[in-house]
Design a protein around this motif. Structure first.
Motif, short mmCIF file in Angstrom:
data_model
loop_
_atom_site.label_atom_id
_atom_site.label_comp_id
_atom_site.label_asym_id
_atom_site.label_seq_id
_atom_site.Cartn_x
_atom_site.Cartn_y
_atom_site.Cartn_z
N LEU A 11 0.82 -1.21 0.00
CA LEU A 11 0.00 0.00 0.00
C LEU A 11 0.85 1.26 0.00
O LEU A 11 1.75 1.42 0.83
N GLY A 12 0.58 2.16 -0.93
CA GLY A 12 1.26 3.44 -0.97
C GLY A 12 2.66 3.41 -1.55
O GLY A 12 3.39 4.41 -1.47
N SER A 13 3.05 2.30 -2.18
CA SER A 13 4.41 2.21 -2.72
C SER A 13 4.58 3.00 -4.01
O SER A 13 5.69 3.43 -4.34
N SER A 124 8.61 0.68 -1.73
CA SER A 124 8.96 1.98 -1.14
C SER A 124 10.21 1.78 -0.30
O SER A 124 10.19 1.09 0.72
N HIS A 127 9.99 2.78 3.50
CA HIS A 127 9.06 1.94 4.25
C HIS A 127 9.62 0.53 4.45
O HIS A 127 9.55 -0.03 5.55
N TYR A 259 -2.29 2.76 7.94
CA TYR A 259 -1.09 3.07 7.16
C TYR A 259 -1.39 3.45 5.73
O TYR A 259 -0.47 3.66 4.93
N ARG A 260 -2.68 3.54 5.37
CA ARG A 260 -3.03 3.98 4.02
C ARG A 260 -4.43 4.56 4.05
O ARG A 260 -5.33 4.04 4.69
N LYS A 262 -7.08 7.09 1.25
CA LYS A 262 -7.22 7.85 0.01
C LYS A 262 -8.68 8.16 -0.20
O LYS A 262 -9.57 7.52 0.39
N GLN A 277 -4.15 11.39 -1.03
CA GLN A 277 -3.46 10.12 -0.83
C GLN A 277 -2.64 10.23 0.46
O GLN A 277 -1.87 11.18 0.63
N ALA A 279 -0.02 8.05 2.94
CA ALA A 279 0.80 6.85 3.10
C ALA A 279 2.06 7.21 3.87
O ALA A 279 2.67 8.26 3.62
N TYR A 280 2.44 6.33 4.80
CA TYR A 280 3.67 6.51 5.57
C TYR A 280 3.70 7.87 6.26
O TYR A 280 4.71 8.58 6.22
#
Length: 321
Positions: A11-13, A124, A127, A259-260, A262, A277, A279-280
């Motif tokens: 997720l979010g990479s 990522s 991460h 952790y994600r 959107k 969005q 993330a992290y």
């Protein structure tokens, strides 16, 4: 044979950014791509970023690699027969294990002239490094499976780490997958000629008649049970406009178990729609001009977080004096 490209990564990479870059390249070169997008939640927000000219099949409310594996085969076949694209790209949800996704694609190859060409995993860098230093956790195990299944790894967000740390991450990736090609990227910028030409597995590496991708061979010694049962989602549909300042403050103190996130919001300040969005622990907000009806909504993904707490915090955003 119509080639199928799989985009994997936690997720979010940066998978959706990579997808957008791929589609632009293909269209500029006169190709007709089609996309299958999988979301663990019940809303496909990433689809808003795709050109209307590109056929998109949505698979929602489940993980493409397990509960929806049979659906993937039928969706792939329907897209092949209905659209006859030059290339099919599958963007899996960030919690999917590509090994089982590959099995779903393999079932479809028995009935249509399609072939799995490339599995790309976006990692990522910051991460993965943080998770690896903790040395445990279900998320780390899942990311390792995504790495083991890859033909190509895009080590993304390398601008956020020093050279020393980047080399540390690359060493860990090479230990997990000795045969993979690793390319360092920022915002998934890559020479697309590499992706669509020179990185492809040579056909002699595996028997096409057996329809088995090399990724299956190199991961069959690993556990094939699902590693993401710990993940949960919460979808919130806004019933009004949102105060932007309160909205940004919400994400500065959101539980670490999330952790994600959107979604699409409409801010009171200018009555415009924005895609966000998260993330992290970082949030990105971009104004959009939807060409279709859009429902303001937010999707939160994490591990065992308090849904009621998130719901209360979100509802406070629409209580504008």
């Amino acid at each position: 044979m119509i080639p199928v490209y799989v985009l994997s990564g936690f997720l979010g990479s940066g998978k959706t950014t990579l997808l957008s870059n791929m589609l632009k390249y293909l269209q500029l070169n006169g190709k007709r791509p089609a996309v299958i997008m999988n979301e663990i939640g019940d809303v496909n927000l990433d689809g808003l970023l795709i050109n209307d000219e590109v056929p998109v099949a949505e698979m929602l409310n489940g993980c493409i690699c397990c509960t929806m594996r049979e659906d993937l085969s039928s969706t792939l076949l329907n897209l092949y027969r209905r659209v006859k694209p030059d290339i099919i790209i599958i963007e899996s949800t960030g919690i999917a294990n590509p090994l089982e996704l590959i099995e779903g694609i393999t079932n479809a190859t028995l009935e249509a002239d399609i072939e799995l060409r490339l599995v790309t995993t976006v990692v990522s860098a910051p991460h993965f490094l943080a998770l690896a230093h903790r040395e445990r956790g279900k998320s780390l195990r899942l990311i390792k499976e995504q790495i083991r299944c890859a033909d190509l790894i895009l080590l993304n967000k390398t601008d956020q780490l020093t050279t020393e740390y980047i080399n540390e991450v690359k060493n860990m990736l090479e230990k997990l997958n000795q045969h993979v090609k690793i390319i360092e990227t920022v915002r998934c910028e890559i020479d697309m000629g590499l992706m669509f030409n020179s990185i492809h597995r040579e056909s002699e590496h595996y028997d096409q008649n057996e329809q088995q991708h090399p990724s299956i061979e190199k991961t069959n010694e690993h556990s094939q049970h699902h590693t993401h049962n710990h993940v949960m989602t919460y979808t919130h549909r806004f019933n009004g406009v949102v105060d932007r300042e309160k909205f940004e403050k919400l994400f500065s103190k959101i539980p670490t178990e999330v952790y994600r996130a959107k979604g699409v919001v409409k801010f009171a300040q200018d009555q415009e729609y924005y895609l966000f969005q998260f993330a992290y622990r970082e949030i990105e907000i971009v104004k959009i001009n939807p060409q279709q009806s859009v429902e303001p909504v937010a999707v939160f993904i994490g591990e065992h977080f308090d849904k009621n707490q998130i719901q209360r915090s979100i509802q406070e955003l629409t209580n504008i004096n």
